[in-house]
Design an enzyme around this catalytic site. Structure first.
Site, PDB file in Angstrom:
ATOM      1  N   HIS A 121       0.200   0.424   4.135  1.00 45.19           N
ATOM      2  CA  HIS A 121      -0.981   0.029   3.699  1.00 45.19           C
ATOM      3  C   HIS A 121      -1.306  -1.536   3.996  1.00 45.19           C
ATOM      4  CE1 HIS A 121      -1.545   3.847   1.896  1.00 45.19           C
ATOM      5  NE2 HIS A 121      -1.107   3.703   0.818  1.00 45.19           N
ATOM      6  N   HIS A 194      -7.776   4.129  -2.519  1.00 47.85           N
ATOM      7  CA  HIS A 194      -6.447   4.515  -3.101  1.00 47.85           C
ATOM      8  C   HIS A 194      -6.626   4.735  -4.677  1.00 47.85           C
ATOM      9  CE1 HIS A 194      -2.372   5.429  -3.143  1.00 47.85           C
ATOM     10  NE2 HIS A 194      -2.060   5.038  -2.038  1.00 47.85           N
ATOM     11  N   GLU A 325      -7.281  10.027  -0.085  1.00 39.66           N
ATOM     12  CA  GLU A 325      -7.763   8.875   0.619  1.00 39.66           C
ATOM     13  C   GLU A 325      -8.366   9.364   2.062  1.00 39.66           C
ATOM     14  OE1 GLU A 325      -3.968   6.753   0.740  1.00 39.66           O
ATOM     15  OE2 GLU A 325      -3.442   8.348  -0.851  1.00 39.66           O
TER      16      GLU A 325
END
Ligand SMILES: *[C@@H]1O[C@H](CO)[C@@H](O)[C@H](O)[C@H]1NC(C)=O
Ligand SMILES: *[C@@H]1O[C@H](CO)[C@@H](O)[C@H](O)[C@H]1NC(C)=O
Ligand SMILES: *[C@@H]1O[C@H](CO)[C@@H](O)[C@H](O)[C@H]1NC(C)=O
Length: 359
Positions: A121, A194, A325
């Site tokens: 991420h 998210h 996601e």
């Protein structure tokens, strides 16, 4: 540190919340972190420019009772310290990059490893942990956050302009438009939202009885560190198959540790947006539908949650929420057979999500 007010469901409380939210904006103006509320009918959403994060989504159930249906924290400190990415906009490259490196146009880029030897991420301080600018805000329609990422930030090449617009559409839809423009060098871009959903209410236990339909017949299998092997695998007839709606928990025990995998979205029509998923919860009667223009969706059943202290005293356990996601494929920068995530100066990355909420 200003508290993000715990949600309550009584209308009067909602009003005081809105006033409190306004106070937070003022008192935090120095640091530039605030809460932004979008409201239409009995749909209320809250966002913050810290990480362009979605803080709460309050929806009616089939009887009109309101609940907050996404997981989160009560305080900004919670969001700053978290490893859950609750509600955050993650980037520059969402998901994992194997061995925390990639090569682009003959140059090797080393990234911070924040997930074993891999990058997750966007690195140690990704877009989910920076303060975004508020470009435009109208509580009746939209809020737009922008961020200018610098050349070398978390190891990635080139300055990059990023924006996300959260907008109310019609009576019961939320649109999310993410855009990004490299300003001087080609760079990978893969943004993802998210959000952890629990349609019965963020503090109502696990999501195993939610029914889900995923419009995807293939996945990108991963190794034990969740890095794609590069294969593309048909999942029809396996525990990953959600082409027909069924409870999330019905075959979850056949997997080592829940769902955390990229599904390749089927092309079901020529429409610009593909159907991604339909999620239904029978006690509340709430239903979430999602469309997107992205090639994949990471389906994650919050397998790593372990007694996480959340909003209003909630303790979130394993399987307390589900994430959908939408994004490009994980570790695309190291897999030439996956759709490219490289965006060149002069090009614009565009990622659309459309949610519809009904009960
Ligand atoms: C920060 O996170 C760690 C583990 O994720 C937790 O043990 C600690 O209590 C958190 N600190 C605060 C101030 O929330
Ligand atoms: C990281 O890589 C090194 C060298 O290959 C290996 O010894 C180590 O076990 C790896 N660490 C993790 C957490 O995978
Ligand atoms: C809505 O609230 C009422 C009053 O508390 C309760 O009787 C009813 O069961 C609730 N509806 C649902 C779907 O939970």
């Amino acid at each position: 540190m200003a508290a993000v007010k715990a949600m309550s469901f009584a209308p009067l409380f909602l009003l005081s919340l809105l006033l409190a939210a306004h106070n937070v904006v003022v008192s935090e103006a120095r640091k530039g972190v605030g809460i932004y509320v979008l409201r239409r009918g009995d749909l209320t959403l809250q966002f913050t420019n810290y990480g362009a994060t979605m803080l709460s989504v309050i929806l009616p159930d089939k009887d009109g009772n309101l609940s907050d249906v996404i997981l989160g924290y009560d305080t900004f400190a919670g969001y700053k310290n978290d490893t859950t990415y609750f509600g955050a906009l993650v980037g520059r490259v969402a998901n994992r990059i194997g061995k925390a490196q990639f090569t682009l146009n003959g140059v090797r880029y080393k990234l911070p490893a924040n997930d074993g030897n891999n990058t997750l991420h966007g690195g140690l301080v990704g877009f989910s942990d920076v303060i975004w600018d508020v470009q435009s805000y109208n509580t009746e329609s939209h809020v737009t956050f922008t961020y200018k990422s610098f050349d070398g930030e978390q190891g990635f090449p080139g300055d990059l302009w990023v924006s996300v617009k959260y907008m109310l559409i019609g009576r019961n839809k939320l649109g999310v438009k993410m855009e990004s423009k490299p300003l001087n060098k080609p760079t990978p871009v893969n943004l993802a939202l998210h959000t952890y959903w629990n349609l019965r209410g963020h503090n109502s236990g696990d999501i195993l009885s939610h029914k889900i339909q995923l419009f995807a017949s293939k996945i990108t299998p991963v190794n034990d560190k969740l890095i794609p092997t590069g294969e593309i695998k048909d999942i029809r007839g396996t525990p990953f198959d959600f082409l027909q709606s069924r409870p999330i928990g019905s075959q979850i025990n056949e997997l080592p540790n829940g769902y955390d995998i990229n599904y390749i979205l089927d092309k079901t029509s020529n429409a610009h947006l593909k159907r991604v998923a339909v999620v239904k919860e029978s006690v509340s009667g709430r239903k979430l539908e999602l469309w997107s223009n992205q090639p994949g969706v990471q389906f994650y059943t919050s397998n790593m949650l372990k007694n996480e202290k959340g909003k209003g005293g909630a303790i979130y356990k394993k399987y307390a929420g589900l994430c959908l996601e939408t994004q490009g494929f994980p570790d695309s920068v190291n897999h030439p057979n996956f759709p490219s995530q490289i965006v060149n100066p002069g090009e614009t990355y565009k990622h659309i999500m459309l949610y519809r909420f009904t009960a």
